[in-house]
Scaffold this active site. Sequence first.
Site, mmCIF file in Angstrom:
data_model
loop_
_atom_site.group_PDB
_atom_site.id
_atom_site.type_symbol
_atom_site.label_atom_id
_atom_site.label_comp_id
_atom_site.label_asym_id
_atom_site.label_seq_id
_atom_site.Cartn_x
_atom_site.Cartn_y
_atom_site.Cartn_z
ATOM 1 N N SER B 39 -40.546 -57.306 -5.909
ATOM 2 C CA SER B 39 -40.669 -58.755 -6.078
ATOM 3 C C SER B 39 -39.901 -59.453 -4.972
ATOM 4 O O SER B 39 -38.700 -59.227 -4.805
ATOM 5 C CB SER B 39 -40.102 -59.165 -7.444
ATOM 6 O OG SER B 39 -39.732 -60.538 -7.438
ATOM 7 N N LYS B 64 -37.350 -41.238 -21.771
ATOM 8 C CA LYS B 64 -36.991 -40.139 -22.664
ATOM 9 C C LYS B 64 -38.124 -39.135 -22.840
ATOM 10 O O LYS B 64 -37.882 -37.969 -23.167
ATOM 11 C CB LYS B 64 -36.605 -40.695 -24.037
ATOM 12 C CG LYS B 64 -35.312 -41.506 -24.040
ATOM 13 C CD LYS B 64 -34.093 -40.607 -24.107
ATOM 14 C CE LYS B 64 -32.818 -41.419 -24.388
ATOM 15 N NZ LYS B 64 -31.628 -40.556 -24.384
ATOM 16 N N THR B 86 -34.386 -33.585 -34.103
ATOM 17 C CA THR B 86 -33.378 -34.287 -33.309
ATOM 18 C C THR B 86 -32.759 -35.411 -34.111
ATOM 19 O O THR B 86 -33.235 -35.779 -35.193
ATOM 20 C CB THR B 86 -33.943 -34.803 -31.971
ATOM 21 O OG1 THR B 86 -32.849 -35.083 -31.101
ATOM 22 C CG2 THR B 86 -34.773 -36.071 -32.162
ATOM 23 N N SER B 89 -31.363 -42.713 -32.521
ATOM 24 C CA SER B 89 -31.604 -44.058 -33.038
ATOM 25 C C SER B 89 -32.806 -44.691 -32.373
ATOM 26 O O SER B 89 -33.084 -45.852 -32.591
ATOM 27 C CB SER B 89 -30.391 -44.935 -32.781
ATOM 28 O OG SER B 89 -30.187 -45.053 -31.384
ATOM 29 N N ASP B 183 -30.721 -46.453 -0.098
ATOM 30 C CA ASP B 183 -29.274 -46.399 0.095
ATOM 31 C C ASP B 183 -28.536 -46.203 -1.225
ATOM 32 O O ASP B 183 -27.454 -45.620 -1.272
ATOM 33 C CB ASP B 183 -28.785 -47.707 0.729
ATOM 34 C CG ASP B 183 -29.443 -47.976 2.074
ATOM 35 O OD1 ASP B 183 -29.342 -47.102 2.949
ATOM 36 O OD2 ASP B 183 -30.083 -49.040 2.224
ATOM 37 N N ALA B 219 -19.875 -51.483 -24.104
ATOM 38 C CA ALA B 219 -20.058 -50.048 -24.409
ATOM 39 C C ALA B 219 -19.629 -49.283 -23.161
ATOM 40 O O ALA B 219 -20.392 -48.540 -22.572
ATOM 41 C CB ALA B 219 -21.509 -49.760 -24.775
ATOM 42 N N ASP B 221 -17.591 -46.812 -22.377
ATOM 43 C CA ASP B 221 -16.876 -45.535 -22.467
ATOM 44 C C ASP B 221 -17.048 -44.659 -21.224
ATOM 45 O O ASP B 221 -16.111 -43.971 -20.818
ATOM 46 C CB ASP B 221 -17.323 -44.763 -23.715
ATOM 47 C CG ASP B 221 -18.820 -44.523 -23.711
ATOM 48 O OD1 ASP B 221 -19.556 -45.463 -24.049
ATOM 49 O OD2 ASP B 221 -19.248 -43.426 -23.337
ATOM 50 N N LYS B 283 -43.238 -59.680 -14.792
ATOM 51 C CA LYS B 283 -44.249 -59.721 -15.860
ATOM 52 C C LYS B 283 -44.247 -58.433 -16.666
ATOM 53 O O LYS B 283 -45.284 -57.961 -17.125
ATOM 54 C CB LYS B 283 -45.665 -59.981 -15.307
ATOM 55 C CG LYS B 283 -45.780 -61.188 -14.399
ATOM 56 C CD LYS B 283 -45.417 -62.488 -15.089
ATOM 57 C CE LYS B 283 -45.467 -63.650 -14.119
ATOM 58 N NZ LYS B 283 -44.818 -64.848 -14.684
#
Lengths: 330, 330
Positions: B39, B64, B86, B89, B183, B219, B221, B283
């Site tokens: 873009s 995934k 498995t 979530s 890069d 989050a 961690d 879009k």
Amino acid sequence: MSTTRTEQPGEAVAPDLQAIHEAHERIRGQIHRTPIFTSETLDQIAGASLFFKCENLQKTGSFKFRGATNAVFALSDEEARRGVLTVSSGNHAGAISLAARRRGIPAWIVMPRNAPRAKRQAVESYGGRVTECEYDMASRDAVCKEVQEKTGAVLIHPYNDAHVIAGQGTAAIELLEDVPDLDIVVAPVSGGGLLSGTAIAAKSLSPSIRVVGAEPKNADDAYRSLGSGKIEPAAKSHTIADGLRAVLCPLTFSILRKYADEIALVSEEEIVSTMRLLWERLKLIVEPSGAVSAAIILQRKITTRGKRIGIILSGGNLDLDQIPFANSGK
Amino acid sequence: MSTTRTEQPGEAVAPDLQAIHEAHERIRGQIHRTPIFTSETLDQIAGASLFFKCENLQKTGSFKFRGATNAVFALSDEEARRGVLTVSSGNHAGAISLAARRRGIPAWIVMPRNAPRAKRQAVESYGGRVTECEYDMASRDAVCKEVQEKTGAVLIHPYNDAHVIAGQGTAAIELLEDVPDLDIVVAPVSGGGLLSGTAIAAKSLSPSIRVVGAEPKNADDAYRSLGSGKIEPAAKSHTIADGLRAVLCPLTFSILRKYADEIALVSEEEIVSTMRLLWERLKLIVEPSGAVSAAIILQRKITTRGKRIGIILSGGNLDLDQIPFANSGK
């Protein structure tokens, strides 16, 4: 816009397949060759094989950039020097603005006050110079004439223009190059530029293909016009498909009478639920007007079983604050 | 999940470039080779050349599916016969469900009660058999063990698995085939499977490339873990990026220490505004977790001027009822 018709650079005659091929040559380096998306889930819903031509991924977010680019780049140097002018509530305005900037000439845009904010912002980001008018035709024509007298700009009508129609037809050329054996092709209809270009291209390349126009029930003038044999006035109802409120002109009406097989209608609810389905399954932002062609198929308004169907998703510009299904708790 | 680690079919060792190439061969016919979007407007905002690898357009709507497919198809026939299991979530669950269906074996999915509705519906639509658990790890492990004892299914961990990591690395292989002279490459980090696969692939193919992980401040961690040199516990704050709440495991931690150059952080507001920008300009429907990698660049969290940057948009699954910027009146 009939008052300014003599100023049009593109004649009000139907382009033929050759003109559409010439348009494609002219604009090829300026436009995206948009991809074709498929979805197993949507095929299951339709009971058919669907090929979505993603004009929402076209530059400026809609197919309008094809016709605008063809019209702007078909101008002679002398014509172009004066700049271009158009009247549009949305995607054609953004398309003309960017096409003009690419040619290095000014674009004046007459736009109703109530045009969607995202579309107005787009026009300005492409360098278009906006003059507001009221929504009624008298105000539009008056403001348009005023700007034209002041600037000498060449008017490029959104659909009553052979170059614009030829440019819009290039989407169908690409679609049929990529998927040659389609049984049906569906495009939305408003003023009729896209459907006219699509119908000329498709019927010339493959006479047995069925060409279907898609229209909201609440803006069913093309449906009524092809039924009655004369151009009918706009419906008075509101439609969420803000790009589909224009009515046919004599040029597009005559093309559609000759080349289009059918106009099919969908309700507002069907437009919204189809748009949501496209967002969920194709992961694509499609505007309400752009979802109308898919709605004809996914809501089974025509017989589709076992067919191979090309669907033009015409645009992806909308105010993201105004998403009709968000926070609905559905 | 450590209680069930001995049941894993994929060893907990780092895959090398060869393993990633083998994964690509194994899954090539099952996955989409996703497109790369660009873009001009987003390039201007970043002052850089951006190449978006659209894993939101991957089957099941996220990267995934690459790792899940590789893990499921790497099973021996004897292992496969028992089915797979498995705990997830979201996107890994949908991916395992479809990969298992493609192999013709059952998939059992242990899923927290509060998982996003769209992700649970996806699992069920792909034929996954859902068993609910509570959000805490003790409940997850207990339910998982129970299902495993009952079914004998093979556990496929979302990231502590060499086959899964190798599969995730195939997105970077494709990205660097299409745009060889990058890069920087940016991917989101949660449990670290995608970033590990990306880092191994990118550094092996092009040692000078900078590999950046993207994480929500809420989050953080992985950021803290790479700073302190040991695996830090999850942050307690809520993040809208629901796919990025997992923490590193010893395998991904060791890979990232070796191959990742940096983890950069973004705020919740930055995630939401970037997601909106991607929707408007590309879009494309990108989920909050998927927008985090783009946010690092578009919100200028690292030096980008003049660089060529590959950005993995990891997924596009979200509840369309819960769009964070809709009807906000902004």
